[in-house]
Motif scaffolding. Sequence first.
Motif, PDB file in Angstrom:
ATOM      1  N   GLU A  41      -7.637   9.299  -5.728  1.00 25.74           N
ATOM      2  CA  GLU A  41      -8.988   8.777  -5.526  1.00 25.74           C
ATOM      3  C   GLU A  41      -9.130   7.388  -6.143  1.00 25.74           C
ATOM      4  O   GLU A  41      -9.835   6.540  -5.607  1.00 25.74           O
ATOM      5  CB  GLU A  41     -10.038   9.736  -6.086  1.00 25.74           C
ATOM      6  CG  GLU A  41     -10.163  11.022  -5.294  1.00 25.74           C
ATOM      7  CD  GLU A  41     -10.488  10.813  -3.823  1.00 25.74           C
ATOM      8  OE1 GLU A  41     -11.288   9.914  -3.485  1.00 25.74           O
ATOM      9  OE2 GLU A  41      -9.934  11.562  -2.985  1.00 25.74           O
ATOM     10  N   ALA A  42      -8.444   7.133  -7.266  1.00 28.61           N
ATOM     11  CA  ALA A  42      -8.478   5.801  -7.865  1.00 28.61           C
ATOM     12  C   ALA A  42      -7.766   4.777  -6.977  1.00 28.61           C
ATOM     13  O   ALA A  42      -8.164   3.610  -6.913  1.00 28.61           O
ATOM     14  CB  ALA A  42      -7.839   5.822  -9.249  1.00 28.61           C
ATOM     15  N   ARG A  55       0.842  -1.204   0.000  1.00 27.68           N
ATOM     16  CA  ARG A  55       0.000   0.000   0.000  1.00 27.68           C
ATOM     17  C   ARG A  55       0.873   1.249   0.000  1.00 27.68           C
ATOM     18  O   ARG A  55       0.655   2.170  -0.765  1.00 27.68           O
ATOM     19  CB  ARG A  55      -0.896  -0.012   1.223  1.00 27.68           C
ATOM     20  CG  ARG A  55      -1.824   1.185   1.292  1.00 27.68           C
ATOM     21  CD  ARG A  55      -2.675   1.204   2.527  1.00 27.68           C
ATOM     22  NE  ARG A  55      -3.344  -0.069   2.715  1.00 27.68           N
ATOM     23  CZ  ARG A  55      -3.734  -0.535   3.884  1.00 27.68           C
ATOM     24  NH1 ARG A  55      -3.536   0.152   4.982  1.00 27.68           N
ATOM     25  NH2 ARG A  55      -4.353  -1.687   3.992  1.00 27.68           N
ATOM     26  N   SER A 107      -7.678   9.377   1.576  1.00 25.16           N
ATOM     27  CA  SER A 107      -8.234  10.374   0.668  1.00 25.16           C
ATOM     28  C   SER A 107      -7.071  11.146   0.029  1.00 25.16           C
ATOM     29  O   SER A 107      -5.905  10.977   0.405  1.00 25.16           O
ATOM     30  CB  SER A 107      -9.139  11.335   1.426  1.00 25.16           C
ATOM     31  OG  SER A 107      -8.370  12.134   2.306  1.00 25.16           O
ATOM     32  N   ARG A 115      -7.587   4.994  -3.731  1.00 28.03           N
ATOM     33  CA  ARG A 115      -8.180   5.015  -2.390  1.00 28.03           C
ATOM     34  C   ARG A 115      -8.600   3.632  -1.883  1.00 28.03           C
ATOM     35  O   ARG A 115      -8.371   3.319  -0.711  1.00 28.03           O
ATOM     36  CB  ARG A 115      -9.351   5.982  -2.349  1.00 28.03           C
ATOM     37  CG  ARG A 115      -9.881   6.206  -0.962  1.00 28.03           C
ATOM     38  CD  ARG A 115     -10.943   7.262  -0.934  1.00 28.03           C
ATOM     39  NE  ARG A 115     -11.228   7.614   0.456  1.00 28.03           N
ATOM     40  CZ  ARG A 115     -11.806   8.702   0.829  1.00 28.03           C
ATOM     41  NH1 ARG A 115     -12.174   9.587  -0.068  1.00 28.03           N
ATOM     42  NH2 ARG A 115     -12.028   8.941   2.100  1.00 28.03           N
ATOM     43  N   PRO A 116      -9.207   2.764  -2.725  1.00 21.68           N
ATOM     44  CA  PRO A 116      -9.564   1.438  -2.202  1.00 21.68           C
ATOM     45  C   PRO A 116      -8.346   0.631  -1.732  1.00 21.68           C
ATOM     46  O   PRO A 116      -8.451  -0.182  -0.821  1.00 21.68           O
ATOM     47  CB  PRO A 116     -10.245   0.754  -3.388  1.00 21.68           C
ATOM     48  CG  PRO A 116     -10.733   1.868  -4.248  1.00 21.68           C
ATOM     49  CD  PRO A 116      -9.743   2.971  -4.074  1.00 21.68           C
ATOM     50  N   LEU A 117      -7.188   0.865  -2.342  1.00 18.90           N
ATOM     51  CA  LEU A 117      -5.978   0.143  -1.952  1.00 18.90           C
ATOM     52  C   LEU A 117      -5.278   0.770  -0.758  1.00 18.90           C
ATOM     53  O   LEU A 117      -4.777   0.076   0.120  1.00 18.90           O
ATOM     54  CB  LEU A 117      -5.006   0.069  -3.125  1.00 18.90           C
ATOM     55  CG  LEU A 117      -5.490  -0.731  -4.332  1.00 18.90           C
ATOM     56  CD1 LEU A 117      -4.508  -0.571  -5.484  1.00 18.90           C
ATOM     57  CD2 LEU A 117      -5.658  -2.185  -3.967  1.00 18.90           C
ATOM     58  N   THR A 118      -5.220   2.108  -0.750  1.00 23.50           N
ATOM     59  CA  THR A 118      -4.466   2.797   0.304  1.00 23.50           C
ATOM     60  C   THR A 118      -5.338   3.131   1.512  1.00 23.50           C
ATOM     61  O   THR A 118      -4.812   3.280   2.609  1.00 23.50           O
ATOM     62  CB  THR A 118      -3.867   4.107  -0.230  1.00 23.50           C
ATOM     63  OG1 THR A 118      -4.933   4.981  -0.625  1.00 23.50           O
ATOM     64  CG2 THR A 118      -2.933   3.853  -1.389  1.00 23.50           C
ATOM     65  N   GLY A 119      -6.628   3.314   1.280  1.00 24.62           N
ATOM     66  CA  GLY A 119      -7.515   3.710   2.362  1.00 24.62           C
ATOM     67  C   GLY A 119      -7.373   5.177   2.725  1.00 24.62           C
ATOM     68  O   GLY A 119      -7.837   5.605   3.770  1.00 24.62           O
TER      69      GLY A 119
END
Length: 157
Positions: free
Chosen positions: A90-91, A16, A99, A93-97
Amino acid sequence: MNIRWRANTHAADSARWAIVLITGLATSAVVQAQAVYRCETQGRIGYSHEPCVGAKVIDTTPTQGLDKSTGASRKGRDVQREEIKRSLNEAMRPLTGMSHEQTKVFERRFKLPASAQAECKLLDLRLPDQEQIVRNSAQAARAEVKSVQCQHNGEIT
């Protein structure tokens, strides 16, 4: 089994952060804006990077508009870079958590020693409370100044 879970979690965290770092390096850094404060002293308005009693934070974000006459985009390179960076963050975000704003903070603090990063996290938690205390004291100070001015002018408060 617990050891494997920790190893997998550590690997996921490392991946991440690697993605965040690569994203940050892939897009060039945008100059970090400092807070600008609008201060009013004895009827005179001034602007400063340091807060004063009753200071108001001014938004210094660059404009991101269109040319009104042609409708064509007239964004500067810095604004275009920031938009691309925001989209990438933002793309991811699901991986890094995180904003976009959280990613920007992470990138600024990445090279700091672990102790400094920990101190920053602690200060991040304390900052909203401290800002509220400053706002409350500024309101009290303005009320006191107004009271003194009214008494000086012969008015009763």
